[in-house]
Write a protein that holds these residues in place. Structure first.
Motif, PDB file in Angstrom:
ATOM      1  N   LEU A   1      47.674  90.141  21.942  1.00  0.00           N
ATOM      2  CA  LEU A   1      46.711  91.230  22.050  1.00  0.00           C
ATOM      3  C   LEU A   1      46.779  92.143  20.832  1.00  0.00           C
ATOM      4  N   ARG A   2      47.982  92.501  20.412  1.00  0.00           N
ATOM      5  CA  ARG A   2      48.157  93.380  19.254  1.00  0.00           C
ATOM      6  C   ARG A   2      47.612  92.717  17.988  1.00  0.00           C
TER       7      ARG A   2
ATOM      8  N   MET B   1      38.898  92.477  10.009  1.00  0.00           N
ATOM      9  CA  MET B   1      37.587  91.840   9.837  1.00  0.00           C
ATOM     10  C   MET B   1      36.499  92.889   9.661  1.00  0.00           C
ATOM     11  N   ALA B   2      36.573  93.975  10.422  1.00  0.00           N
ATOM     12  CA  ALA B   2      35.584  95.040  10.288  1.00  0.00           C
ATOM     13  C   ALA B   2      35.687  95.700   8.916  1.00  0.00           C
ATOM     14  N   ALA B   3      36.902  95.927   8.456  1.00  0.00           N
ATOM     15  CA  ALA B   3      37.086  96.531   7.135  1.00  0.00           C
ATOM     16  C   ALA B   3      36.570  95.602   6.045  1.00  0.00           C
ATOM     17  N   ARG B   4      36.833  94.332   6.180  1.00  0.00           N
ATOM     18  CA  ARG B   4      36.368  93.355   5.181  1.00  0.00           C
ATOM     19  C   ARG B   4      34.840  93.278   5.172  1.00  0.00           C
ATOM     20  N   ALA B   5      34.237  93.299   6.348  1.00  0.00           N
ATOM     21  CA  ALA B   5      32.778  93.262   6.433  1.00  0.00           C
ATOM     22  C   ALA B   5      32.190  94.504   5.768  1.00  0.00           C
ATOM     23  N   ALA B   6      32.797  95.658   5.978  1.00  0.00           N
ATOM     24  CA  ALA B   6      32.327  96.887   5.333  1.00  0.00           C
ATOM     25  C   ALA B   6      32.458  96.781   3.819  1.00  0.00           C
ATOM     26  N   ASP B   7      33.551  96.213   3.338  1.00  0.00           N
ATOM     27  CA  ASP B   7      33.740  96.027   1.894  1.00  0.00           C
ATOM     28  C   ASP B   7      32.672  95.104   1.312  1.00  0.00           C
TER      29      ASP B   7
ATOM     30  N   ASP C   1      40.771  92.174  14.379  1.00  0.00           N
ATOM     31  CA  ASP C   1      39.434  92.760  14.511  1.00  0.00           C
ATOM     32  C   ASP C   1      39.244  93.917  13.535  1.00  0.00           C
ATOM     33  N   LYS C   2      40.270  94.757  13.391  1.00  0.00           N
ATOM     34  CA  LYS C   2      40.185  95.876  12.454  1.00  0.00           C
ATOM     35  C   LYS C   2      40.055  95.378  11.014  1.00  0.00           C
TER      36      LYS C   2
END
Length: 66
Positions: A37-38, A47-53, A44-45
């Motif tokens: 879970l961790r 992946m979200a940061a990479r997508a924003a980049d 997920d965090k």
């Protein structure tokens, strides 16, 4: 038939070693589930940061003159 049911339902009562091993394995499974879970949340965090980049880089390239 009764012996089979008793043995099937509570075999740990007859052998305390099995109860200890069962408890140890249950604890290990719980530890591994929390780790999964961790790591999933961390992934997920990331992946979200990479997508924003990637989106930021794409916008910067679009704004530059050709």
């Amino acid at each position: 038939m009764a012996k089979a049911l008793i043995g099937h339902l509570n075999s740990d009562l007859r052998d305390p070693r099995l109860a200890v091993e069962n408890a140890r394995l249950r604890n290990r499974v719980a530890e591994l589930e929390s780790l999964v879970l961790r790591l999933s949340e961390e992934n997920d965090k990331l992946m979200a940061a990479r997508a924003a980049d990637i989106l930021t880089a794409d916008k910067a390239q679009e704004m530059q003159p050709a």
